[in-house]
Design a protein around this motif. Sequence first.
Motif, PDB file in Angstrom:
ATOM      1  N   GLU A 106      51.047  64.367  43.901  1.00  8.60           N
ATOM      2  CA  GLU A 106      50.164  63.626  43.001  1.00  8.60           C
ATOM      3  C   GLU A 106      50.094  62.186  43.488  1.00  8.60           C
ATOM      4  N   VAL A 107      49.013  61.513  43.112  1.00  2.00           N
ATOM      5  CA  VAL A 107      48.848  60.088  43.420  1.00  2.00           C
ATOM      6  C   VAL A 107      48.390  59.393  42.154  1.00  2.00           C
ATOM      7  N   HIS A 108      48.988  58.252  41.882  1.00  2.00           N
ATOM      8  CA  HIS A 108      48.511  57.420  40.781  1.00  2.00           C
ATOM      9  C   HIS A 108      48.100  56.075  41.362  1.00  2.00           C
ATOM     10  N   VAL A 109      46.919  55.626  40.954  1.00  2.00           N
ATOM     11  CA  VAL A 109      46.315  54.396  41.459  1.00  2.00           C
ATOM     12  C   VAL A 109      46.552  53.294  40.431  1.00  2.00           C
ATOM     13  N   PHE A 110      47.201  52.227  40.877  1.00  2.00           N
ATOM     14  CA  PHE A 110      47.512  51.097  40.000  1.00  2.00           C
ATOM     15  C   PHE A 110      46.319  50.150  39.907  1.00  2.00           C
ATOM     16  N   PRO A 111      46.169  49.458  38.766  1.00  2.00           N
ATOM     17  CA  PRO A 111      45.165  48.392  38.696  1.00  2.00           C
ATOM     18  C   PRO A 111      45.661  47.209  39.525  1.00  2.00           C
ATOM     19  N   PRO A 112      44.755  46.342  39.982  1.00  2.00           N
ATOM     20  CA  PRO A 112      45.175  45.221  40.828  1.00  2.00           C
ATOM     21  C   PRO A 112      46.293  44.360  40.242  1.00  2.00           C
ATOM     22  N   ASP A 113      46.308  44.166  38.916  1.00  2.00           N
ATOM     23  CA  ASP A 113      47.338  43.302  38.333  1.00  2.00           C
ATOM     24  C   ASP A 113      48.730  43.938  38.325  1.00  2.00           C
ATOM     25  N   MET A 114      48.834  45.226  38.684  1.00  2.00           N
ATOM     26  CA  MET A 114      50.143  45.880  38.760  1.00  2.00           C
ATOM     27  C   MET A 114      50.583  46.120  40.203  1.00  2.00           C
ATOM     28  N   ALA A 115      49.835  45.592  41.168  1.00  2.00           N
ATOM     29  CA  ALA A 115      50.230  45.739  42.578  1.00  2.00           C
ATOM     30  C   ALA A 115      51.637  45.187  42.760  1.00  2.00           C
TER      31      ALA A 115
END
Length: 188
Positions: free
Chosen positions: A82-91
């Motif tokens: 699985e892959v989860h994509v973070f929002p930019p502010d959680m990089a």
Amino acid sequence: MLVASQAWADDAPPARIRGTIKSVAADTLTVETNGGTVLDVALDGKTSVHAITLGTVEEIQPGRYIGVTAVPQGDGTLKALEVHVFPPDMAGTGDGHRPWDLAPDSSMTNGLVGELATSNGRMITVKYKDGQQQVAIPDGMPVVNIEPGDRSLLTPGTHVMIFAQKNADGTLVARFISAGKNGVKPPM
């Protein structure tokens, strides 16, 4: 998932709870785990809630910050579960590569997508502070997005992935909750 390296009140590793909310009462969730155990998990002022929504493989692009649960392949690369994509502010959240408990021999790698090859399937490089991993992305693998959320997502029937602090008396306090939005089951 994903945020296993957040600062915790003590040095104990967080308990990872995957399941479905059975009930909500004041500041307590009753969760039935995927294994059938029923647990009470307290919420407090430090509990953070994020929504998990469906994503697409096209969102896994160079420069995006992701988390990927994977298992080793014979050639030294990893195969994503699985892959989860973070929002930019959680990089930067949970940056690195570590063992994970989703499947036997699984790992969690959080980092920036680097090189992307799509000639014979999809192969990505995930780069983190102290290294990188080559990860194969199979067709049909779950991709989800992490989005801002709040406690209104915490309702009976909602699928959750909870990182909880276990206190000395055995009680559990949620620190980070990934709550499926619109019926999504967090795959991590």
